[in-house]
Design a protein around this motif. Sequence first.
Motif, PDB file in Angstrom:
ATOM      1  N   LEU A   5      32.773  33.827  16.314  1.00  0.00           N
ATOM      2  CA  LEU A   5      33.822  33.367  15.385  1.00  0.00           C
ATOM      3  C   LEU A   5      33.359  33.353  13.932  1.00  0.00           C
ATOM      4  CD1 LEU A   5      35.032  30.440  17.623  1.00  0.00           C
ATOM      5  CD2 LEU A   5      36.395  32.439  16.994  1.00  0.00           C
ATOM      6  N   LEU A   6      32.054  33.493  13.734  1.00  0.00           N
ATOM      7  CA  LEU A   6      31.535  33.365  12.371  1.00  0.00           C
ATOM      8  C   LEU A   6      31.925  34.583  11.537  1.00  0.00           C
ATOM      9  CD1 LEU A   6      28.044  31.802  13.197  1.00  0.00           C
ATOM     10  CD2 LEU A   6      30.235  30.657  12.711  1.00  0.00           C
ATOM     11  N   GLY A   7      32.320  34.317  10.304  1.00  0.00           N
ATOM     12  CA  GLY A   7      32.745  35.396   9.413  1.00  0.00           C
ATOM     13  C   GLY A   7      34.205  35.770   9.576  1.00  0.00           C
ATOM     14  N   ARG A   8      34.893  35.150  10.514  1.00  0.00           N
ATOM     15  CA  ARG A   8      36.321  35.457  10.696  1.00  0.00           C
ATOM     16  C   ARG A   8      37.170  34.437   9.953  1.00  0.00           C
ATOM     17  NH1 ARG A   8      36.858  36.619  16.854  1.00  0.00           N
ATOM     18  NH2 ARG A   8      39.028  36.913  16.256  1.00  0.00           N
ATOM     19  N   SER A  26      27.710  28.072  11.694  1.00  0.00           N
ATOM     20  CA  SER A  26      28.296  27.072  12.591  1.00  0.00           C
ATOM     21  C   SER A  26      28.487  25.745  11.858  1.00  0.00           C
ATOM     22  CB  SER A  26      27.460  26.907  13.863  1.00  0.00           C
ATOM     23  OG  SER A  26      26.093  26.843  13.603  1.00  0.00           O
ATOM     24  N   ALA A  27      27.649  25.474  10.854  1.00  0.00           N
ATOM     25  CA  ALA A  27      27.819  24.232  10.087  1.00  0.00           C
ATOM     26  C   ALA A  27      29.132  24.270   9.298  1.00  0.00           C
ATOM     27  CB  ALA A  27      26.641  24.027   9.143  1.00  0.00           C
ATOM     28  N   GLU A  28      29.417  25.430   8.687  1.00  0.00           N
ATOM     29  CA  GLU A  28      30.679  25.548   7.940  1.00  0.00           C
ATOM     30  C   GLU A  28      31.873  25.492   8.886  1.00  0.00           C
ATOM     31  OE1 GLU A  28      28.693  28.365   4.481  1.00  0.00           O
ATOM     32  OE2 GLU A  28      30.515  29.080   5.475  1.00  0.00           O
ATOM     33  N   LEU A  29      31.703  26.111  10.051  1.00  0.00           N
ATOM     34  CA  LEU A  29      32.797  26.090  11.021  1.00  0.00           C
ATOM     35  C   LEU A  29      33.041  24.657  11.521  1.00  0.00           C
ATOM     36  CD1 LEU A  29      34.841  27.803  12.607  1.00  0.00           C
ATOM     37  CD2 LEU A  29      33.104  28.146  14.367  1.00  0.00           C
ATOM     38  N   ALA A  30      31.966  23.913  11.729  1.00  0.00           N
ATOM     39  CA  ALA A  30      32.116  22.526  12.201  1.00  0.00           C
ATOM     40  C   ALA A  30      32.848  21.684  11.152  1.00  0.00           C
ATOM     41  CB  ALA A  30      30.746  21.922  12.496  1.00  0.00           C
ATOM     42  N   GLU A  31      32.575  21.980   9.896  1.00  0.00           N
ATOM     43  CA  GLU A  31      33.253  21.238   8.828  1.00  0.00           C
ATOM     44  C   GLU A  31      34.749  21.545   8.824  1.00  0.00           C
ATOM     45  OE1 GLU A  31      30.258  20.647   5.378  1.00  0.00           O
ATOM     46  OE2 GLU A  31      32.183  21.232   4.516  1.00  0.00           O
ATOM     47  N   LEU A  32      35.052  22.818   8.981  1.00  0.00           N
ATOM     48  CA  LEU A  32      36.448  23.232   9.024  1.00  0.00           C
ATOM     49  C   LEU A  32      37.163  22.599  10.220  1.00  0.00           C
ATOM     50  CD1 LEU A  32      37.896  26.479   7.975  1.00  0.00           C
ATOM     51  CD2 LEU A  32      38.305  25.992  10.351  1.00  0.00           C
ATOM     52  N   LYS A  80      43.139  25.442  19.763  1.00  0.00           N
ATOM     53  CA  LYS A  80      44.298  25.863  18.973  1.00  0.00           C
ATOM     54  C   LYS A  80      43.834  26.400  17.617  1.00  0.00           C
ATOM     55  CE  LYS A  80      48.829  23.969  17.704  1.00  0.00           C
ATOM     56  NZ  LYS A  80      48.692  23.860  16.256  1.00  0.00           N
ATOM     57  N   LEU A  81      42.938  25.662  16.995  1.00  0.00           N
ATOM     58  CA  LEU A  81      42.456  26.074  15.676  1.00  0.00           C
ATOM     59  C   LEU A  81      41.654  27.376  15.768  1.00  0.00           C
ATOM     60  CD1 LEU A  81      42.071  25.308  12.617  1.00  0.00           C
ATOM     61  CD2 LEU A  81      39.887  24.330  13.307  1.00  0.00           C
ATOM     62  N   LEU A  82      40.711  27.413  16.700  1.00  0.00           N
ATOM     63  CA  LEU A  82      39.833  28.586  16.761  1.00  0.00           C
ATOM     64  C   LEU A  82      40.576  29.848  17.196  1.00  0.00           C
ATOM     65  CD1 LEU A  82      36.536  26.992  18.206  1.00  0.00           C
ATOM     66  CD2 LEU A  82      37.179  27.364  15.817  1.00  0.00           C
ATOM     67  N   SER A  83      41.678  29.660  17.923  1.00  0.00           N
ATOM     68  CA  SER A  83      42.462  30.829  18.337  1.00  0.00           C
ATOM     69  C   SER A  83      43.144  31.505  17.141  1.00  0.00           C
ATOM     70  CB  SER A  83      43.539  30.421  19.349  1.00  0.00           C
ATOM     71  OG  SER A  83      42.925  29.830  20.461  1.00  0.00           O
ATOM     72  N   GLU A  84      43.194  30.819  16.033  1.00  0.00           N
ATOM     73  CA  GLU A  84      43.790  31.417  14.824  1.00  0.00           C
ATOM     74  C   GLU A  84      42.837  32.399  14.140  1.00  0.00           C
ATOM     75  OE1 GLU A  84      45.194  28.385  12.128  1.00  0.00           O
ATOM     76  OE2 GLU A  84      46.058  27.218  13.774  1.00  0.00           O
ATOM     77  N   ALA A  85      41.588  32.451  14.603  1.00  0.00           N
ATOM     78  CA  ALA A  85      40.593  33.313  13.923  1.00  0.00           C
ATOM     79  C   ALA A  85      41.030  34.773  13.971  1.00  0.00           C
ATOM     80  CB  ALA A  85      39.244  33.139  14.585  1.00  0.00           C
ATOM     81  N   HIS A  86      40.935  35.447  12.840  1.00  0.00           N
ATOM     82  CA  HIS A  86      41.250  36.878  12.823  1.00  0.00           C
ATOM     83  C   HIS A  86      40.387  37.603  11.798  1.00  0.00           C
ATOM     84  CE1 HIS A  86      43.871  35.004   9.764  1.00  0.00           C
ATOM     85  NE2 HIS A  86      43.699  36.121   9.101  1.00  0.00           N
TER      86      HIS A  86
END
Length: 451
Positions: free
Chosen positions: A385-388, A398-404, A445-451
Motif C-alpha cells: 500500500l505504500l506510495g499509493r 508505514s509510519a505515515e500510513l499509520a498516521e493517516l 474501508k480506508l485502505l481499499s480506497e488506495a489507488h
Amino acid sequence: MKSNHDVGSSPDSVRARRDEGKPGRAHPGRRGTMTVMTAPASSPPPSGSTPPARRVSRRIGAIAESATLAVDAKAKALKAAGRPVIGFGAGEPDFATPDAIVEAAVQAARDPKNHRYTPAAGLPELREAIAAKTARDSGLVVAASQVLVTNGGKQAVYQAFATLLDAGDEVLLPAPFWTTYPEAIALAGGVTVQVDTDESSGFLVSVDQLEAARTPCTKALLFCSPSNPTGAVYPREQVEAIGRWAVEHGIWVVTDEIYEHLVYGGATFSSMPVVVPELADTCVVVNGVAKTYAMTGWRVGWMIGPADVIKAATNLQSHLTSNVANVSQRAALAAVSGDLSAVEMMRAAFDRRRQTMVSMLNEIPGVVCAEPLGAFYAYPSVKALLGREIRGRRPATSAELAELVLEEAEVAVVPGEAFGTPGYFRLSYALGDDDLVEGVQRLGKLLSEAH
Ligand SMILES: Cc1ncc(COP(=O)(O)O)c(C=O)c1O
C-alpha cells in the motif's frame, strides 16, 4: 542486518527523535555486510573540542519514547476529546485482574506489615512461589535465591542488560523486536546488532543468521518467544538449535517468556534453558504477571538467572527502586500461587479474536497477515500500500500510513518502524470483539480506497 541505532527510519510521530547520528563502524569479525553503530554512552567527544553544555545527557537524550505507549496515549487523548477512536496499540489484556488476586491485595493493604519496605530482591515467599511456578509452567527448576522480583518485566529487561553488558558488548537482536530492548541495551552501554526476519521464515531467526552476525564482541542474544510484535512461536527444535549454538559460542541468552501461556493453534511454548540445560549458567529468564493475569498496572515481573548475576542485579535494584510495592508483591503471590484458569479463559477469548482479526485483515487488498501463534498481536505487511494514493495523500512509509489511518479512520495501530521493521502494522487483539470488528472494518474501508 543492521544496528537499531540507525534511526533514520524512525518518524517523529512515532519515536521521539534520537540524539545526533552516531558513527557506524564495520566489524572485522562479522561476515557479510553490516553496519554497527556505537552506543551513545561509549561515544567520546571529539578530541580537542570543548564539550557543549547539555541539559540532558547524551545517554538519556538518546532514548526514544516508547512508540507503543505513544500511540496508545495519542489514541486515548483523541478519545478523551470525543473522537470515536479504536485503539489497537495497547499491549495489555482488556480483562480485569481476577477477583482472588485483587482480594489478596485488598487484605494486604489493610495489614500494616505490608506498609513497609521488603527485601530488595522481593518477599521471600514470593521468590519461592515464582520458583515453584516456573518449575510447574516451563519445567525450569531454580532456587528462590535465583529469582529477583522487579517492577514489571520491563525493569527485568533493563537490569539483565545492565548486569551483563560492558561498553561495546554486542547483543544480537532478532527483528521485529519489542521496542524496549534496543533502548535497554543502549542504556547499558551495549550495541544492538539487529538480525532481520520476515514473514518468509514466519519471523523466526535461524542459527545461520545468528552465526553470520556473531563477532568476538557478541556477548548476548535476546530471545523472545512468543514474540511481541509478530506473535511468532519458535518450535522446540529451533529453540534447541539456537540454545546449543549459544552454548557452543559462550553467548549469553536473555529469554523473555512473558507470553508463555498465550499460544494458539497447536503451538507450544518451549523454555530455552529447559530444552538446553547446559545454558543454565549463561541464561537470564525474564517474566512477569502482566500478561498472564491481566496485571499490567500492578508492575510485578522477575528475572531468573545464575546466583552471581542475580546478586549483582539485586545490588543494582537496591539503589534504583529498592523493592516492588509490597502490596503488589502480595497480589503477585496470590497470582502465581493460584491456578491458571483465568489465563485459560483469556486465552480462549484471544484465540477467537485472533482468528477473526487475521481473516479480516487478509481480506483487505494490499494487506498480508501471517498467522500469529502466540501473544496477542497480528503483524500484517502493508508494503503493497505504500506510495499509493489514499484520500489525496500518498504515504511512503508505514509510519505515515499509520498516521493517516488514525486521522481518517480513527483507528490506532503501531507502525513497524517501532519494531525495527518498517512496512508493517502491529495490531493488538486484546480488545473487545465488537471494537475489534468495527476497527478492522474501518481500516479495510480506508485502505481499499488506495489507488
Ligand atoms: C515482550 C515483552 N516483554 C516484557 C514486557 C514487560 O511487561 P511488564 O513490564 O508490564 O511486566 C512486555 C510488555 O509489553 C513485552 O511485550
